[in-house]
Write a protein that holds these residues in place. Structure first.
Motif, PDB file in Angstrom:
ATOM      1  N   PRO A  39      -7.080 -14.786   2.440  1.00 50.85           N
ATOM      2  CA  PRO A  39      -6.368 -13.621   2.990  1.00 50.85           C
ATOM      3  C   PRO A  39      -6.892 -12.280   2.473  1.00 50.85           C
ATOM      4  N   ILE A  40      -7.244 -12.215   1.192  1.00 53.75           N
ATOM      5  CA  ILE A  40      -7.764 -10.956   0.644  1.00 53.75           C
ATOM      6  C   ILE A  40      -9.107 -10.608   1.284  1.00 53.75           C
ATOM      7  N   ALA A  41      -9.970 -11.591   1.395  1.00 48.69           N
ATOM      8  CA  ALA A  41     -11.270 -11.359   2.024  1.00 48.69           C
ATOM      9  C   ALA A  41     -11.095 -10.970   3.491  1.00 48.69           C
ATOM     10  N   THR A  42     -10.157 -11.608   4.170  1.00 47.57           N
ATOM     11  CA  THR A  42      -9.901 -11.276   5.577  1.00 47.57           C
ATOM     12  C   THR A  42      -9.429  -9.841   5.713  1.00 47.57           C
ATOM     13  N   TYR A  43      -8.522  -9.436   4.845  1.00 48.34           N
ATOM     14  CA  TYR A  43      -8.025  -8.058   4.918  1.00 48.34           C
ATOM     15  C   TYR A  43      -9.155  -7.047   4.755  1.00 48.34           C
ATOM     16  N   TYR A  44      -9.935  -7.205   3.687  1.00 47.67           N
ATOM     17  CA  TYR A  44     -10.976  -6.208   3.426  1.00 47.67           C
ATOM     18  C   TYR A  44     -12.107  -6.260   4.451  1.00 47.67           C
ATOM     19  N   TYR A  45     -12.342  -7.422   5.028  1.00 46.47           N
ATOM     20  CA  TYR A  45     -13.377  -7.500   6.062  1.00 46.47           C
ATOM     21  C   TYR A  45     -12.900  -6.843   7.361  1.00 46.47           C
ATOM     22  N   VAL A  47     -10.251  -4.650   7.850  1.00 41.29           N
ATOM     23  CA  VAL A  47      -9.679  -3.304   7.841  1.00 41.29           C
ATOM     24  C   VAL A  47     -10.692  -2.264   8.313  1.00 41.29           C
ATOM     25  N   ASP A  48     -11.941  -2.395   7.932  1.00 38.25           N
ATOM     26  CA  ASP A  48     -12.951  -1.433   8.381  1.00 38.25           C
ATOM     27  C   ASP A  48     -13.888  -2.017   9.428  1.00 38.25           C
ATOM     28  N   GLY A  49     -14.164  -3.301   9.341  1.00 35.90           N
ATOM     29  CA  GLY A  49     -15.139  -3.899  10.229  1.00 35.90           C
ATOM     30  C   GLY A  49     -14.618  -4.228  11.617  1.00 35.90           C
ATOM     31  N   VAL A  50     -13.334  -4.520  11.734  1.00 35.08           N
ATOM     32  CA  VAL A  50     -12.796  -4.953  13.028  1.00 35.08           C
ATOM     33  C   VAL A  50     -11.774  -3.953  13.565  1.00 35.08           C
ATOM     34  N   PHE A  57      -2.918  -3.984  11.208  1.00 37.31           N
ATOM     35  CA  PHE A  57      -3.542  -5.105  11.902  1.00 37.31           C
ATOM     36  C   PHE A  57      -4.325  -5.984  10.930  1.00 37.31           C
ATOM     37  N   ALA A  58      -4.976  -5.348   9.959  1.00 39.08           N
ATOM     38  CA  ALA A  58      -5.715  -6.116   8.957  1.00 39.08           C
ATOM     39  C   ALA A  58      -4.768  -6.977   8.126  1.00 39.08           C
ATOM     40  N   ALA A  63      -2.293 -12.281   6.932  1.00 38.00           N
ATOM     41  CA  ALA A  63      -1.133 -13.171   6.959  1.00 38.00           C
ATOM     42  C   ALA A  63      -1.407 -14.384   7.853  1.00 38.00           C
ATOM     43  N   GLY A  64      -2.079 -14.152   8.956  1.00 40.12           N
ATOM     44  CA  GLY A  64      -2.447 -15.268   9.834  1.00 40.12           C
ATOM     45  C   GLY A  64      -3.384 -16.249   9.144  1.00 40.12           C
TER      46      GLY A  64
END
Length: 90
Positions: A39-45, A47-50, A57-58, A63-64
């Motif tokens: 989840p932490i990696a997903t958030y940081y990836y 938040v700016d990349g997607v 949304f990040a 959470a997903g």
């Protein structure tokens, strides 16, 4: 003088059945690390990349992914129980 029964197995239980297999411990460690890292990696990836800086949304994506890791852990546990049941029947 009464003795403490802490750390002892209940009477009539088999010490071999009380031991936890290495595969169970490995799965627990793996999914614990995944629940922390994914989840932490997903958030940081994302938040700016997607999502171009949209933290809401990040956070939803993170959470997903946490839910996905939890579902995968449940599936792994169910499949492991089915394998143990097949071994006992044979």
């Amino acid at each position: 003088m009464p003795t403490s029964k802490q750390g002892r197995l209940p009477s009539g239980s088999n010490p071999a059945s009380a031991a936890v297999s290495r595969s169970v411990v490995f799965k627990l460690i793996f999914f614990t690390l995944a629940m922390f890292i994914v989840p932490i990696a997903t958030y940081y990836y994302t938040v700016d990349g997607v999502f171009d800086g949209n933290g809401t949304f990040a956070a939803g994506a993170a959470a997903g992914m946490a839910n996905l890791v939890a579902i995968c852990y449940i599936i792994a546990a169910v499949l492991e129980d089915k394998d143990k049941d097949k071994d006992k029947q044979e």
